[in-house]
Design a protein around this motif. Sequence first.
Motif, PDB file in Angstrom:
ATOM      1  N   ARG A   1       5.940  -4.535  -7.819  1.00  7.52           N
ATOM      2  CA  ARG A   1       5.617  -3.492  -8.782  1.00  7.52           C
ATOM      3  C   ARG A   1       6.892  -2.735  -9.150  1.00  7.52           C
ATOM      4  NH1 ARG A   1       2.837   1.879  -8.501  1.00  7.52           N
ATOM      5  NH2 ARG A   1       3.155   1.847  -6.256  1.00  7.52           N
ATOM      6  N   ARG A   2       7.084  -2.481 -10.409  1.00  9.73           N
ATOM      7  CA  ARG A   2       8.235  -1.707 -10.848  1.00  9.73           C
ATOM      8  C   ARG A   2       8.037  -0.243 -10.454  1.00  9.73           C
ATOM      9  NH1 ARG A   2      12.192  -2.770 -14.402  1.00  9.73           N
ATOM     10  NH2 ARG A   2      11.095  -4.566 -15.274  1.00  9.73           N
ATOM     11  N   ALA A   3       9.074   0.351  -9.892  1.00 15.55           N
ATOM     12  CA  ALA A   3       8.996   1.746  -9.457  1.00 15.55           C
ATOM     13  C   ALA A   3      10.170   2.513 -10.034  1.00 15.55           C
ATOM     14  CB  ALA A   3       8.987   1.823  -7.930  1.00 15.55           C
ATOM     15  N   TYR A   4      10.017   3.851 -10.099  1.00 17.79           N
ATOM     16  CA  TYR A   4      10.985   4.670 -10.821  1.00 17.79           C
ATOM     17  C   TYR A   4      11.503   5.830  -9.970  1.00 17.79           C
ATOM     18  CZ  TYR A   4       8.975   2.116 -14.722  1.00 17.79           C
ATOM     19  OH  TYR A   4       8.539   1.119 -15.548  1.00 17.79           O
ATOM     20  N   THR A   5      12.783   6.119 -10.135  1.00 18.64           N
ATOM     21  CA  THR A   5      13.396   7.298  -9.525  1.00 18.64           C
ATOM     22  C   THR A   5      13.255   8.477 -10.486  1.00 18.64           C
ATOM     23  OG1 THR A   5      15.583   6.983 -10.495  1.00 18.64           O
ATOM     24  CG2 THR A   5      15.116   5.772  -8.462  1.00 18.64           C
ATOM     25  N   PHE A   6      13.637   9.662 -10.033  1.00 20.14           N
ATOM     26  CA  PHE A   6      13.642  10.811 -10.939  1.00 20.14           C
ATOM     27  C   PHE A   6      14.628  10.597 -12.088  1.00 20.14           C
ATOM     28  CE2 PHE A   6      12.259  13.437  -7.084  1.00 20.14           C
ATOM     29  CZ  PHE A   6      10.919  13.383  -7.454  1.00 20.14           C
ATOM     30  N   ASP A   7      15.701   9.869 -11.834  1.00 18.13           N
ATOM     31  CA  ASP A   7      16.667   9.591 -12.899  1.00 18.13           C
ATOM     32  C   ASP A   7      16.084   8.713 -14.005  1.00 18.13           C
ATOM     33  OD1 ASP A   7      18.790  11.075 -12.060  1.00 18.13           O
ATOM     34  OD2 ASP A   7      19.872   9.433 -11.117  1.00 18.13           O
TER      35      ASP A   7
ATOM     36  N   LEU B   1      17.795  -0.727   6.832  1.00 19.10           N
ATOM     37  CA  LEU B   1      16.490  -1.357   7.076  1.00 19.10           C
ATOM     38  C   LEU B   1      15.942  -2.115   5.874  1.00 19.10           C
ATOM     39  CD1 LEU B   1      14.529   1.416   9.054  1.00 19.10           C
ATOM     40  CD2 LEU B   1      15.933  -0.457   9.953  1.00 19.10           C
ATOM     41  N   GLY B   2      16.561  -1.915   4.707  1.00 23.00           N
ATOM     42  CA  GLY B   2      16.058  -2.567   3.503  1.00 23.00           C
ATOM     43  C   GLY B   2      14.802  -1.918   2.954  1.00 23.00           C
ATOM     44  N   ILE B   3      14.504  -0.680   3.371  1.00 27.28           N
ATOM     45  CA  ILE B   3      13.281   0.001   2.957  1.00 27.28           C
ATOM     46  C   ILE B   3      13.639   1.203   2.108  1.00 27.28           C
ATOM     47  CG2 ILE B   3      11.196   1.191   3.756  1.00 27.28           C
ATOM     48  CD1 ILE B   3      11.411  -0.410   6.349  1.00 27.28           C
ATOM     49  N   HIS B   4      12.977   1.316   0.966  1.00 29.03           N
ATOM     50  CA  HIS B   4      13.230   2.436   0.059  1.00 29.03           C
ATOM     51  C   HIS B   4      12.132   2.456  -0.997  1.00 29.03           C
ATOM     52  CE1 HIS B   4      15.256   5.240  -2.601  1.00 29.03           C
ATOM     53  NE2 HIS B   4      15.206   4.357  -3.581  1.00 29.03           N
ATOM     54  N   VAL B   5      11.651   3.646  -1.340  1.00 27.28           N
ATOM     55  CA  VAL B   5      10.669   3.796  -2.414  1.00 27.28           C
ATOM     56  C   VAL B   5      11.184   4.848  -3.385  1.00 27.28           C
ATOM     57  CG1 VAL B   5       8.297   4.344  -3.025  1.00 27.28           C
ATOM     58  CG2 VAL B   5       8.777   3.181  -0.862  1.00 27.28           C
ATOM     59  N   PRO B   6      11.388   4.490  -4.650  1.00 25.85           N
ATOM     60  CA  PRO B   6      11.854   5.472  -5.630  1.00 25.85           C
ATOM     61  C   PRO B   6      10.894   6.651  -5.735  1.00 25.85           C
ATOM     62  CG  PRO B   6      12.126   3.247  -6.475  1.00 25.85           C
ATOM     63  CD  PRO B   6      11.332   3.132  -5.216  1.00 25.85           C
ATOM     64  N   MET B   7      11.454   7.861  -5.818  1.00 25.54           N
ATOM     65  CA  MET B   7      10.668   9.066  -5.621  1.00 25.54           C
ATOM     66  C   MET B   7       9.664   9.373  -6.731  1.00 25.54           C
ATOM     67  SD  MET B   7      10.882  10.642  -2.773  1.00 25.54           S
ATOM     68  CE  MET B   7      10.378  12.312  -3.200  1.00 25.54           C
ATOM     69  N   ALA B   8       9.990   9.130  -7.981  1.00 26.87           N
ATOM     70  CA  ALA B   8       9.044   9.461  -9.051  1.00 26.87           C
ATOM     71  C   ALA B   8       7.743   8.685  -8.874  1.00 26.87           C
ATOM     72  CB  ALA B   8       9.663   9.175 -10.420  1.00 26.87           C
ATOM     73  N   THR B   9       7.860   7.413  -8.578  1.00 25.95           N
ATOM     74  CA  THR B   9       6.670   6.587  -8.359  1.00 25.95           C
ATOM     75  C   THR B   9       5.934   7.012  -7.098  1.00 25.95           C
ATOM     76  OG1 THR B   9       7.605   4.688  -9.531  1.00 25.95           O
ATOM     77  CG2 THR B   9       5.865   4.231  -7.919  1.00 25.95           C
ATOM     78  N   ALA B  10       6.677   7.309  -6.024  1.00 24.64           N
ATOM     79  CA  ALA B  10       6.042   7.706  -4.766  1.00 24.64           C
ATOM     80  C   ALA B  10       5.234   8.989  -4.945  1.00 24.64           C
ATOM     81  CB  ALA B  10       7.094   7.879  -3.679  1.00 24.64           C
TER      82      ALA B  10
END
Length: 381
Positions: free
Chosen positions: A14-20, A229-238
């Motif tokens: 799924r495409r996810a987005y940061t605040f930027d 760890l290779g784990i990250h979720v962009p904040m806008a989507t989260a």
Amino acid sequence: MSNEIEIGRGKRGRRAYTFDDIAVVPSRRTRDPQDVSTSWQIDAYHFDLPIMAAPMDSVMSPDTAIALGKLGGLGVLDLEGLWTRYEDPTSLLAEIASLPAGQSTARMQEIYAEPIKPELITSRLRDIRNAGVTVAGALSPARTQEFSQQVIDAGVDLFVIRGTTVSAEHVSSHAEPLNLKRFIYELDVPVIVGGAASYTAALHLMRTGAAGVLVGFGGGAAHTTRTSLGIHVPMATAVADVAAARRDYLDESGGRYVHVIADGGVGRSGDLVKAFAVGADAVMIGAGLARASEAPGQGWHWGPEAHHPQLPRGERVHVGTAGSLEEILFGPGTRADGTLNMVGALRRAMATTGYSELKEFQRIEVVVSPYAGSSRPATDG
């Protein structure tokens, strides 16, 4: 309509987005900034500012927690940090700020190897209480059962359980895990818990009885979770996903509202604005407040992940000093980079788009508009 994209023949994501990646769209109405309210209430506690300070030694000491409380926000003290390991950690904070880059992690591991002293937990929280501001302290899930009684005995108002990720269903074959639902039920104070970065994880945390859920995973300025760890979720989507969980839990529970608190990626005023635009009720700020002249980190910023004894997943980063705590929150601004007068910027954005309350501002239209300018500094979390 699905926004999944094909990574390869055997995997889609799924495409996810940061605040930027997003921007707020002006509406047909504008207001005077003086008519805008930035107040926030969680449980019985009302705040003029929807801002919590991250429980990090570079950001919060008992004195800065008191100062933020008197300015209208909420300071959260790290109850596993230097202030509960040493009677007077000021010289150690100065040492950490002066360490050469190649030696900082190893030396911090040595400094933080000092055991936590339960009596210091009680003493630090009582100092904050005696100043007449709301008292909040944070423990990791691993230490919550061990030290929670000292926290309650000290008269804490809000209890924060904060980790890189916190689940309502932790599985362990080696130790009895924290039963979050039972723990919260037995406490007499509201609990804020996180991080969570998905709809399902947040919904489960809401069902434990938490008053608020921290949203974020690996997105802060001092985190290296994505590289280690290779784990990250962009904040806008989260934040948007967890806001959807809040809405559905409101229906499921018959009207119980759980606050969504963006924790990570909110280093500048524009990030603050966009966190509310995608559904946050409040924000937890680390690097943005570490830039205050009163901050214990003295221009440096680090979190508990930076000194983990086995697998550090963070680092000490230089954020510099932008101004006093009051200038960072209320200005006046002397630069145009979003580091000063963050509350003024939030008021201006709400006024420009015609909203007077944060709850209303959550409905603002946003667009996907990836930032096309020069790269922002890596210290914006």
